[in-house]
Design a protein around this motif. Structure first.
Motif, mmCIF file in Angstrom:
data_model
loop_
_atom_site.group_PDB
_atom_site.id
_atom_site.type_symbol
_atom_site.label_atom_id
_atom_site.label_comp_id
_atom_site.label_asym_id
_atom_site.label_seq_id
_atom_site.Cartn_x
_atom_site.Cartn_y
_atom_site.Cartn_z
ATOM 1 N N THR A 190 28.758 -4.605 19.585
ATOM 2 C CA THR A 190 27.563 -5.491 19.833
ATOM 3 C C THR A 190 26.692 -5.724 21.475
ATOM 4 O OG1 THR A 190 27.716 -7.240 19.097
ATOM 5 C CG2 THR A 190 26.757 -5.825 17.555
ATOM 6 N N GLY A 191 28.519 -5.690 22.351
ATOM 7 C CA GLY A 191 28.238 -5.700 23.390
ATOM 8 C C GLY A 191 26.917 -5.586 24.610
ATOM 9 N N PRO A 192 27.233 -5.418 25.877
ATOM 10 C CA PRO A 192 27.354 -4.226 26.469
ATOM 11 C C PRO A 192 27.934 -2.935 26.472
ATOM 12 C CG PRO A 192 27.189 -6.381 27.504
ATOM 13 C CD PRO A 192 27.722 -6.441 26.156
ATOM 14 N N LEU A 193 27.448 -2.097 27.022
ATOM 15 C CA LEU A 193 28.568 -0.366 27.005
ATOM 16 C C LEU A 193 29.043 -0.850 28.276
ATOM 17 C CD1 LEU A 193 28.147 1.985 25.718
ATOM 18 C CD2 LEU A 193 26.439 2.962 27.583
ATOM 19 N N GLN A 194 28.650 -1.545 28.959
ATOM 20 C CA GLN A 194 29.649 -1.131 30.330
ATOM 21 C C GLN A 194 31.030 -2.490 30.016
ATOM 22 O OE1 GLN A 194 29.545 0.388 33.471
ATOM 23 N NE2 GLN A 194 30.861 -0.078 34.050
ATOM 24 N N ASN A 195 31.149 -3.180 28.883
ATOM 25 C CA ASN A 195 32.047 -3.458 28.460
ATOM 26 C C ASN A 195 32.837 -3.094 27.772
ATOM 27 O OD1 ASN A 195 31.341 -6.271 30.568
ATOM 28 N ND2 ASN A 195 30.828 -6.760 28.885
ATOM 29 N N ARG A 196 32.155 -2.752 26.176
ATOM 30 C CA ARG A 196 32.429 -1.652 25.207
ATOM 31 C C ARG A 196 33.941 -0.498 25.148
ATOM 32 N NH1 ARG A 196 28.212 -0.096 21.536
ATOM 33 N NH2 ARG A 196 27.022 -0.832 23.244
ATOM 34 N N ILE A 197 33.489 0.197 26.924
ATOM 35 C CA ILE A 197 33.954 0.889 27.087
ATOM 36 C C ILE A 197 35.243 0.527 27.998
ATOM 37 C CG2 ILE A 197 31.553 3.049 27.384
ATOM 38 C CD1 ILE A 197 32.983 2.358 30.670
ATOM 39 N N LYS A 198 35.892 -0.554 27.933
ATOM 40 C CA LYS A 198 36.277 -1.100 28.451
ATOM 41 C C LYS A 198 37.055 -2.209 27.025
ATOM 42 C CE LYS A 198 34.571 -1.427 32.737
ATOM 43 N NZ LYS A 198 34.857 -2.096 34.013
ATOM 44 N N SER A 199 36.810 -2.272 26.279
ATOM 45 C CA SER A 199 37.567 -2.998 25.394
ATOM 46 C C SER A 199 39.048 -2.446 24.889
ATOM 47 C CB SER A 199 36.902 -2.714 23.852
ATOM 48 O OG SER A 199 37.473 -3.301 22.478
ATOM 49 N N LYS A 200 39.069 -3.414 24.656
ATOM 50 C CA LYS A 200 40.909 -3.379 24.291
ATOM 51 C C LYS A 200 41.092 -2.370 22.509
ATOM 52 C CE LYS A 200 43.050 -6.840 26.391
ATOM 53 N NZ LYS A 200 43.906 -6.884 27.360
ATOM 54 N N VAL A 201 40.030 -2.452 21.829
ATOM 55 C CA VAL A 201 40.073 -1.846 20.406
ATOM 56 C C VAL A 201 39.263 -0.279 20.491
ATOM 57 C CG1 VAL A 201 38.786 -2.279 17.927
ATOM 58 C CG2 VAL A 201 39.731 -4.360 19.390
ATOM 59 N N TRP A 202 40.486 0.227 20.036
ATOM 60 C CA TRP A 202 39.860 1.975 20.443
ATOM 61 C C TRP A 202 38.876 1.994 19.386
ATOM 62 C CZ3 TRP A 202 39.949 5.641 16.043
ATOM 63 C CH2 TRP A 202 40.209 5.058 15.421
ATOM 64 N N LYS A 203 38.536 1.654 18.443
ATOM 65 C CA LYS A 203 37.499 1.732 17.862
ATOM 66 C C LYS A 203 35.996 1.859 18.597
ATOM 67 C CE LYS A 203 39.241 1.811 13.011
ATOM 68 N NZ LYS A 203 38.628 1.327 11.204
ATOM 69 N N VAL A 204 35.951 0.129 18.940
ATOM 70 C CA VAL A 204 34.685 0.044 20.107
ATOM 71 C C VAL A 204 34.863 0.970 20.930
ATOM 72 C CG1 VAL A 204 34.220 -2.295 21.079
ATOM 73 C CG2 VAL A 204 35.386 -2.762 18.675
ATOM 74 N N ARG A 205 35.909 1.205 21.807
ATOM 75 C CA ARG A 205 36.000 1.965 22.610
ATOM 76 C C ARG A 205 34.885 3.544 22.372
ATOM 77 N NH1 ARG A 205 40.650 0.387 23.911
ATOM 78 N NH2 ARG A 205 41.794 3.084 23.394
ATOM 79 N N ASP B 193 24.757 7.984 37.911
ATOM 80 C CA ASP B 193 25.560 6.630 38.919
ATOM 81 C C ASP B 193 25.944 6.176 38.246
ATOM 82 O OD1 ASP B 193 24.144 8.807 40.471
ATOM 83 O OD2 ASP B 193 22.442 7.403 40.774
ATOM 84 N N GLU B 194 25.481 5.261 37.532
ATOM 85 C CA GLU B 194 26.181 3.500 37.011
ATOM 86 C C GLU B 194 27.749 4.374 36.291
ATOM 87 O OE1 GLU B 194 25.539 0.620 33.400
ATOM 88 O OE2 GLU B 194 23.861 1.805 33.739
ATOM 89 N N TYR B 195 27.898 5.456 35.728
ATOM 90 C CA TYR B 195 29.280 5.281 34.654
ATOM 91 C C TYR B 195 29.927 6.171 35.812
ATOM 92 C CZ TYR B 195 27.485 2.379 31.310
ATOM 93 O OH TYR B 195 27.087 1.768 29.951
ATOM 94 N N ARG B 196 29.072 6.961 36.824
ATOM 95 C CA ARG B 196 30.335 7.999 37.458
ATOM 96 C C ARG B 196 31.720 7.773 38.010
ATOM 97 N NH1 ARG B 196 26.692 9.792 42.353
ATOM 98 N NH2 ARG B 196 27.712 7.503 43.010
ATOM 99 N N GLY B 197 31.832 6.708 38.263
ATOM 100 C CA GLY B 197 33.408 5.841 38.720
ATOM 101 C C GLY B 197 33.942 5.598 37.316
ATOM 102 N N GLU B 198 33.449 5.617 36.185
ATOM 103 C CA GLU B 198 34.634 5.268 35.436
ATOM 104 C C GLU B 198 34.887 6.226 34.690
ATOM 105 O OE1 GLU B 198 35.308 1.984 34.095
ATOM 106 O OE2 GLU B 198 34.467 1.038 36.404
ATOM 107 N N LEU B 199 34.893 7.596 34.760
ATOM 108 C CA LEU B 199 33.878 8.217 33.952
ATOM 109 C C LEU B 199 35.953 9.413 34.355
ATOM 110 C CD1 LEU B 199 30.640 10.142 33.714
ATOM 111 C CD2 LEU B 199 31.923 9.714 32.175
ATOM 112 N N PRO B 200 36.495 9.316 35.167
ATOM 113 C CA PRO B 200 37.589 10.114 34.967
ATOM 114 C C PRO B 200 38.744 9.244 34.367
ATOM 115 C CG PRO B 200 36.880 9.862 37.548
ATOM 116 C CD PRO B 200 35.498 9.826 36.274
ATOM 117 N N LYS B 201 38.688 8.238 34.599
ATOM 118 C CA LYS B 201 40.025 7.177 33.965
ATOM 119 C C LYS B 201 39.482 7.245 32.691
ATOM 120 C CE LYS B 201 38.264 4.174 37.248
ATOM 121 N NZ LYS B 201 37.858 2.909 37.811
ATOM 122 N N LEU B 202 37.803 7.233 31.778
ATOM 123 C CA LEU B 202 38.242 7.459 30.446
ATOM 124 C C LEU B 202 38.590 8.498 30.024
ATOM 125 C CD1 LEU B 202 34.325 5.918 30.259
ATOM 126 C CD2 LEU B 202 36.529 4.502 30.614
#
Length: 182
Positions: free
Chosen positions: A50-65, A87-96
């Motif tokens: 239920t947290g912010p999306l920005q935090n959930r995409i970095k979660s340690k729990v794979w189901k949350v991600r 623009d907000e997620y552009r920098g994160e996408l390659p790592k994800l």
């Protein structure tokens, strides 16, 4: 045969372990969870969900991600191509794209696919993306991930700077690429 601590011992000395519950001998039992924390893992996943999306995409729990990547893909689908979410997620996408869990990785690749379709890959480093896709998505060879990855690579060549993509491929050794393609 005689009983010792609730277990049957036969004349040959063999214990009949089929009759004894796991973690229970002589009236002593062990829980799978530390005291007071039974079922905490499930509630922890639900609270992280239920947290912010920005935090959930970095979660340690794979189901949350995984659910976060699905939500990100849906936000990309619903957004206008000029919305700030790209623009907000552009920098994160390659790592994800290199997520260690195949289920979460598939959803991350899907989110990137939507990004490419909507935003034409503007502002994305094609070299790092192609390296991540080849190394983390194509090399393991999971059929469903391989299929969507090949679709994404085709979209990359349609919408992104081809020189960057080719430089990323060239950085791999020829035997590595040959093993992946075959």
């Amino acid at each position: 045969m005689h009983e010792e601590h609730g277990m049957q011992i036969t004349a040959s000395g063999d214990q009949n372990f089929d009759e004894v519950p796991v973690g229970k001998t002589g009236g002593f039992s062990l829980s799978a969870y530390p005291e007071g924390q039974e079922g905490m893992e499930e509630s922890n996943v639900q609270s992280q969900d239920t947290g912010p999306l920005q935090n959930r995409i970095k979660s340690k729990v794979w189901k949350v991600r995984q659910t976060a990547f699905e939500e990100l893909a849906e936000k990309f689908r619903e957004a206008d191509k000029e919305d700030d979410i790209f623009d907000e997620y552009r920098g994160e996408l390659p790592k994800l794209l290199g997520d260690a869990n195949p289920g979460a990785q598939e959803k991350a690749i899907d989110a990137f696919k939507v990004y490419l379709e909507k935003r034409n890959g503007s502002g994305i480093d094609g070299k790092s993306v192609i390296k991540n896709l080849i190394d983390k998505a194509l090399a393991p060879g999971k059929p469903n991930i391989k299929k969507i990855t090949l679709e994404v690579i085709c979209l990359m060549f349609e919408h992104m700077e081809k020189k960057e993509i080719i430089e990323g491929v060239v950085d791999f050794d020829a035997p590595e690429i040959a093993g992946i393609v075959v």
